[in-house]
Design a protein around this motif. Structure first.
Motif, mmCIF file in Angstrom:
data_model
loop_
_atom_site.group_PDB
_atom_site.id
_atom_site.type_symbol
_atom_site.label_atom_id
_atom_site.label_comp_id
_atom_site.label_asym_id
_atom_site.label_seq_id
_atom_site.Cartn_x
_atom_site.Cartn_y
_atom_site.Cartn_z
ATOM 1 N N ILE A 753 0.837 -1.207 0.000
ATOM 2 C CA ILE A 753 0.000 0.000 0.000
ATOM 3 C C ILE A 753 0.866 1.248 0.000
ATOM 4 O O ILE A 753 0.634 2.199 -0.753
ATOM 5 C CB ILE A 753 -0.942 -0.005 1.223
ATOM 6 C CG1 ILE A 753 -2.006 -1.090 1.079
ATOM 7 C CG2 ILE A 753 -1.610 1.357 1.409
ATOM 8 C CD1 ILE A 753 -2.783 -1.366 2.350
ATOM 9 N N LYS A 754 1.879 1.241 0.858
ATOM 10 C CA LYS A 754 2.730 2.433 0.967
ATOM 11 C C LYS A 754 3.549 2.643 -0.305
ATOM 12 O O LYS A 754 3.790 3.794 -0.707
ATOM 13 C CB LYS A 754 3.648 2.294 2.179
ATOM 14 C CG LYS A 754 4.343 3.562 2.601
ATOM 15 C CD LYS A 754 3.399 4.731 2.812
ATOM 16 C CE LYS A 754 2.448 4.533 3.951
ATOM 17 N NZ LYS A 754 1.617 5.728 4.197
ATOM 18 N N MET A 757 1.197 4.110 -2.891
ATOM 19 C CA MET A 757 0.964 5.515 -2.554
ATOM 20 C C MET A 757 2.137 6.380 -3.014
ATOM 21 O O MET A 757 1.941 7.476 -3.567
ATOM 22 C CB MET A 757 0.763 5.646 -1.052
ATOM 23 C CG MET A 757 0.339 7.026 -0.596
ATOM 24 S SD MET A 757 0.092 7.072 1.187
ATOM 25 C CE MET A 757 -0.395 8.781 1.395
ATOM 26 N N SER A 760 2.157 7.180 -6.659
ATOM 27 C CA SER A 760 1.107 8.086 -7.131
ATOM 28 C C SER A 760 1.341 9.537 -6.708
ATOM 29 O O SER A 760 0.497 10.388 -6.949
ATOM 30 C CB SER A 760 -0.258 7.624 -6.592
ATOM 31 O OG SER A 760 -0.299 7.729 -5.180
ATOM 32 N N SER A 802 -7.946 -2.013 1.001
ATOM 33 C CA SER A 802 -7.178 -0.763 1.037
ATOM 34 C C SER A 802 -6.102 -0.750 -0.041
ATOM 35 O O SER A 802 -5.824 0.292 -0.648
ATOM 36 C CB SER A 802 -6.536 -0.576 2.412
ATOM 37 O OG SER A 802 -7.509 -0.441 3.414
ATOM 38 N N THR A 805 -7.776 -0.011 -3.353
ATOM 39 C CA THR A 805 -8.121 1.413 -3.388
ATOM 40 C C THR A 805 -6.910 2.257 -3.772
ATOM 41 O O THR A 805 -6.980 3.128 -4.645
ATOM 42 C CB THR A 805 -8.658 1.870 -2.021
ATOM 43 O OG1 THR A 805 -9.895 1.202 -1.748
ATOM 44 C CG2 THR A 805 -8.885 3.368 -1.974
ATOM 45 N N GLN A 806 -5.783 1.994 -3.127
ATOM 46 C CA GLN A 806 -4.585 2.796 -3.384
ATOM 47 C C GLN A 806 -4.053 2.565 -4.792
ATOM 48 O O GLN A 806 -3.600 3.502 -5.459
ATOM 49 C CB GLN A 806 -3.509 2.456 -2.355
ATOM 50 C CG GLN A 806 -2.337 3.406 -2.352
ATOM 51 C CD GLN A 806 -2.746 4.842 -2.080
ATOM 52 O OE1 GLN A 806 -3.325 5.137 -1.045
ATOM 53 N NE2 GLN A 806 -2.486 5.739 -3.012
ATOM 54 N N GLN A 809 -6.265 4.398 -7.312
ATOM 55 C CA GLN A 809 -5.948 5.830 -7.276
ATOM 56 C C GLN A 809 -4.670 6.115 -8.053
ATOM 57 O O GLN A 809 -4.581 7.107 -8.793
ATOM 58 C CB GLN A 809 -5.814 6.300 -5.830
ATOM 59 C CG GLN A 809 -7.133 6.380 -5.081
ATOM 60 C CD GLN A 809 -6.956 6.793 -3.631
ATOM 61 O OE1 GLN A 809 -5.870 7.155 -3.209
ATOM 62 N NE2 GLN A 809 -8.032 6.734 -2.860
ATOM 63 N N ASN A 852 -8.768 3.838 4.446
ATOM 64 C CA ASN A 852 -7.810 2.841 4.000
ATOM 65 C C ASN A 852 -6.521 2.948 4.783
ATOM 66 O O ASN A 852 -6.311 3.887 5.535
ATOM 67 C CB ASN A 852 -7.546 2.961 2.488
ATOM 68 C CG ASN A 852 -7.017 4.327 2.095
ATOM 69 O OD1 ASN A 852 -6.106 4.832 2.740
ATOM 70 N ND2 ASN A 852 -7.579 4.916 1.059
ATOM 71 N N ALA A 854 -3.638 3.640 3.950
ATOM 72 C CA ALA A 854 -2.769 4.769 3.628
ATOM 73 C C ALA A 854 -3.192 6.029 4.352
ATOM 74 O O ALA A 854 -2.558 7.060 4.260
ATOM 75 C CB ALA A 854 -2.784 5.013 2.122
#
Length: 909
Positions: A753-754, A757, A760, A802, A805-806, A809, A852, A854
């Motif tokens: 996830i990180k 992120m 993005s 989550s 979702t990330q 995005q 989420n 993030a």
């Protein structure tokens, strides 16, 4: 053998000793009639397994032979022709041998049968000769299958949950209700257990309370919070009393022999626990927790006895050293268990047809609290008492109290307060550490707030016992709390400018150090009762001179020669720097930075770890000040100090993981903070390059997931600095490549996830570099999206939503920046995986408001806005390319948007 091993000339003899027909292999066999010869052979084999500096370790084939031999010895039963002491020595030698293999040989236990067999014999040996207990163990323990993700609906999954937690059935028959849940796994396979008679099990806490208090370990009357009738562990006590020589039926000579036997048996139990401690370090934690119920107590069912566990030893073993060993093992199991325990949740009041896994873990947590508090008031040895308190602190640090009914922390708090003035300094220190763990629990709890507001007299009296101040239900807790917006009630004598009693206590201990031991009498203990004040602390509420005192004290203590004091001071500075009244003072920030950097180079790993954490906090405040105070703060902050922070954090990123995790966080902040004139400065150029390489290598490393998470977070911070040549510098490709690899394949979903992120964050297309680089990132995110449900660890699956979702995005962000040269590869990906991507994006749009991992909250309209923006951007590019390229990415996205709109209308209708 010992001399050969130490002299380094034994390698030529190894085939003759440890080969298939080797002497030691033959002599250590169970068929060997001469027990003394067998014992000597096992001892020699154990000596060969010792690690000798400068010499190569045993080959894998020899290690395997030794391990199987030791395992066979531990699995064997004592025969009538072998005396107790010789058998104990045989077991001890085998345990030492396995421990040497685990420690010196860095042996990693991977195979399930190997782990199960070892844990079974260790559990058997850690109860060897324990008075009043005799257990039969199977040849292997089997892990309880932890709940795994399966692709059924939540309702169906919940209904089938009981089957998921069934443990492997035993071959022997069991009587209904004979064992608790743990007994089914750990002991049930034996089919026959000659232990724990009815007389033992009928005793309850009241029986122990009424027993004579000559033995300080019987002081169970202080545990007023333990419900009557549920204390099955304490019910074993009278049957396991220590045997005094005056009451023995033996003659003096026989009594001496029995005493010697008991001593040897205790050594076996200690050896088994020491070996267990080494085994824990050699087993992956998620695998170890499959055996949780075999060693950690759970509340017994109605009519069922308490199954044997590590707490059985901690409560009932006559040897204080053995009790301390058991608590060390339990602490090691609890260390790092936060993720495993995070699923715990108290059951609703209504009855269920089955017990969910979350409720089972919550029950185990409550039983651990109960047993450890019982051990606390019953313990007489200061050394063991220290281990109990340390174990409690480890437990408190990992339990998700916000998901449990309140009251557990109150019981711990009230039981531990008398030990603040214990005569032993180690008990006092560990007690303060436990209090620190309580006030540091995640999501500040109303329960902890109320505890800090308790009057000073609570728990500190001449008897050394606490009168628990508890609430019977969560409803009473809510009634005790002030309404939102209302200040808490201040008891008489408390003013808003005075800190709570715990802070005053800590300041008093620092300012008024005592070298002599505290006695149990209040007369020799500093009069803290007059300074305990029940009001919450804010540094801003202190008067200016008090603030100066606290700051000066901490900066001075940061240069202490005592590593414990220095570590505590470094950590406290990391807390102080977060206060707005201090972080905006450039001089205080500079002084704190210099103090922390001094500690970051200390020889003590603990000091360095605390300093790294504080450096991470300090650099967080640099970013906050940059955003709130603007150019003024940046210009006032010393360039030389900033460069020193960058170099020190880079060096610390090569340290052990506890230092590294916060060092990389600090690097990301400093690199984000740098201004164009810093980056243009030749003195900074080399340091910047080295720090970026340190971050990239950490993301790609095999370090702990916490370290890699922080490294991904740090790179994301780097990408936020527009002054850095992102997209042009050679390190750009390396950074994107590392993050792309992590987002596709890392086992830990939080790290994925990180990394998604971070990918993005760049706000301009040129920041992503060449078309090839941009398309590699795009392809990696698409693969990561399709693999967002692939995990063997149920603890990770809860983060998959989550993660999706990330990633969605990030994909939409890339589409909104794409160039015409990027579209062919994007279109090719959509052609191959369009249906899968479409379903995930629709799910993303549908999910609406969602929290989420993030830490981002994006509502439905924001998500639709981003999608429409991407459609508009791509439509414009494709219009310019009309007739030159057959790509219609915008049309694909429009179709996704139409499907979403139709589904929304249908739902609303």
């Amino acid at each position: 053998i010992s001399k050969w091993r130490l002299s380094g000339i034994n390698s030529e003899y190894l085939p003759d000793l440890l080969g298939k027909t080797g002497l030691l292999v033959q002599f250590s066999d169970s068929a060997q009639p001469d027990v003394e010869l067998r014992r000597a052979a096992v001892r020699s084999m154990a000596n060969l397994c010792l690690s000798v500096p400068g010499q190569p370790y045993l080959d894998e084939s020899y290690r395997s032979v030794c391990f199987q031999t030791f395992l066979s010895v531990l699995q064997s039963s004592k025969t009538s022709d072998v005396d107790d002491i010789t058998f104990c020595m045989l077991l001890q030698n085998a345990l030492k041998g396995i421990q040497s293999l685990l420690n010196g040989g860095k042996m990693k236990l991977m195979q399930t049968d190997q782990i199960g067999s070892l844990l079974a014999v260790l559990k058997k040996c850690m109860f060897h000769g324990l008075p009043g207990l005799s257990i039969e163990m199977p040849t292997a323990l089997y892990p309880a299958p932890l709940p795994q993700y399966d692709k059924r609906s939540p309702i169906k999954q919940e209904q089938s949950e009981p089957a998921t937690f069934k443990q492997k059935k035993s071959k022997g028959k069991q009587k209904k209700g004979e064992f608790g849940e743990e007994g089914k796994e750990g002991l049930g396979d034996a089919g026959n257990e000659s232990v724990l008679g009815t007389d033992m099990l009928k005793l309850h806490l009241g029986d122990v309370q009424n027993s004579p208090c000559s033995d300080p370990r019987t002081r169970a009357s202080d545990v007023a919070h333990v419900p009557a009738g549920k204390d099955h562990l304490s019910s074993h006590y009278n049957s396991w009393k220590r045997i005094s020589s005056s009451e023995s039926e033996y003659s003096d000579a026989e009594g001496g022999i029995q005493s010697k036997v008991r001593s040897y048996q205790a050594n076996v139990r200690q050896g088994a626990l020491a070996c267990f401690l080494s085994a824990i370090k050699s087993i992956e934690k998620r695998v170890l927790y499959g055996y949780w119920s075999a060693f950690v107590p759970d509340a017994p069912g109605i009519g069922s006895p308490q199954s044997v566990s590590l707490m059985t030893i901690a409560l009932k073993d006559p040897s204080p050293k053995t009790r301390a060993c058991a608590l060390q093992v339990l602490s090691a199991i609890l260390e790092g268990s936060k993720q495993f325990l995070s699923v715990a949740e108290d059951a609703n009041d209504h009855k269920r047809a089955f017990t969910p896994f979350s409720v089972t873990i919550a029950s185990s947590i409550r039983e651990l609290h109960r047993c450890l508090l019982l051990a606390l008031v019953a313990e007489s040895s200061s050394q063991t008492l220290t281990q109990i308190v340390k174990c409690l602190a480890n437990l408190v640090s990992n339990v998700p109290y916000s998901r449990l009914k309140p009251g557990l922390l109150t019981r711990v708090w009230n039981q531990i307060k008398p030990y603040i003035c214990h005569k032993d300094v180690n008990v006092r220190v560990s007690s303060l550490t436990l209090l620190g763990a309580i006030v540091s629990v995640q999501a500040p709890l109303p329960e902890v707030q109320l505890l800090l507001q308790q009057p000073s007299s609570s728990g500190l009296n001449n008897s050394g016992s606490a009168t628990p101040h508890r609430f019977n239900s969560s409803e009473q807790w809510r009634k005790a709390l002030p309404s939102e917006g209302e200040p808490p009630d201040n008891p008489a004598g408390c003013t808003s400018s005075e800190p709570c009693w715990l802070l005053r206590l800590c300041v008093s201990i620092i300012v008024l150090p005592r070298e002599d031991s505290y006695s149990d009498s209040d007369a020799n203990f500093p009069s803290f009762s007059s300074v305990y004040e029940p009001c919450p602390l804010r540094l801003e509420s202190l008067q200016n001179d008090q603030q100066i005192l606290c700051v000066t004290l901490l900066l001075g203590l940061n240069h202490s020669e005592n590593p414990l004091v220095k570590a505590a001071a470094a950590r406290a500075l990391g807390v102080y720097i977060l206060f707005s009244c201090l972080r905006q003072d450039v001089m205080f920030v500079a002084d704190t930075a210099n103090a922390i950097l001094n500690s970051l180079h200390d020889k003590s790993p603990n000091v360095r770890a605390k300093a790294a954490w504080s450096l991470g906090n300090l650099t967080d405040t640099l970013i906050i000040n940059m955003e709130t105070m603007g150019q003024s703060f940046q210009e006032e902050f010393s360039d030389l100090l900033l460069l020193k922070m960058l170099r020190s954090a880079t060096e610390a990123s090569k340290d052990r993981d506890k230092v590294k995790s916060n060092a990389v966080r600090a690097l990301g902040n400093v690199l984000h903070f740098l201004q164009p004139y810093h980056i243009a400065n030749p003195r900074f150029r080399e340091a910047i390059e080295e720090s970026l390489q340190a971050l990239i290598s950490t993301v790609q490393s095999e370090a702990t997931m916490k370290v890699r998470w922080n490294a991904c977070y740090a790179l994301g911070n780097v990408f936020k600095n527009p002054a850095l040549p992102l997209g042009e510098a050679p390190w750009t490709m390396q950074a994107y490549s590392a993050l792309s690899s992590v987002v596709k394949s890392c086992k830990n979903f939080k790290v994925r996830i990180k990394s998604a992120m971070a990918l993005s964050i760049p706000s301009k297309r040129e920041c992503y570099g060449s078309t090839e680089q941009f398309c590699q990132i795009w392809s990696a995110l698409v693969i990561a999206l399709q693999k967002s449900e692939d995990t063997e660890d149920f603890l990770e699956f809860k983060y998959s939503a989550s993660l999706r979702t990330q990633i969605c995005q990030a994909l939409l962000h890339l589409l909104s920046l794409a160039r015409s040269t990027d579209l062919p590869v994007i279109w090719e990906t959509i052609t191959e995986n369009g249906d899968a991507i479409k379903s995930y994006v629709l799910q993303y749009l549908k999910s609406g408001v969602e929290e989420n991992e993030a830490g981002m909250h994006t509502d439905l309209y924001e998500r639709e806005r981003v999608l429409k923006g991407a459609i508009e951007h791509l439509g414009g590019i494709e219009k310019q390319l009309e007739g030159k390229a057959r790509v219609r990415v915008s049309a694909y996205l429009e179709d996704v948007l139409t499907n979403h709109a139709n589904a929304t209308e249908l739902t609303e209708a």
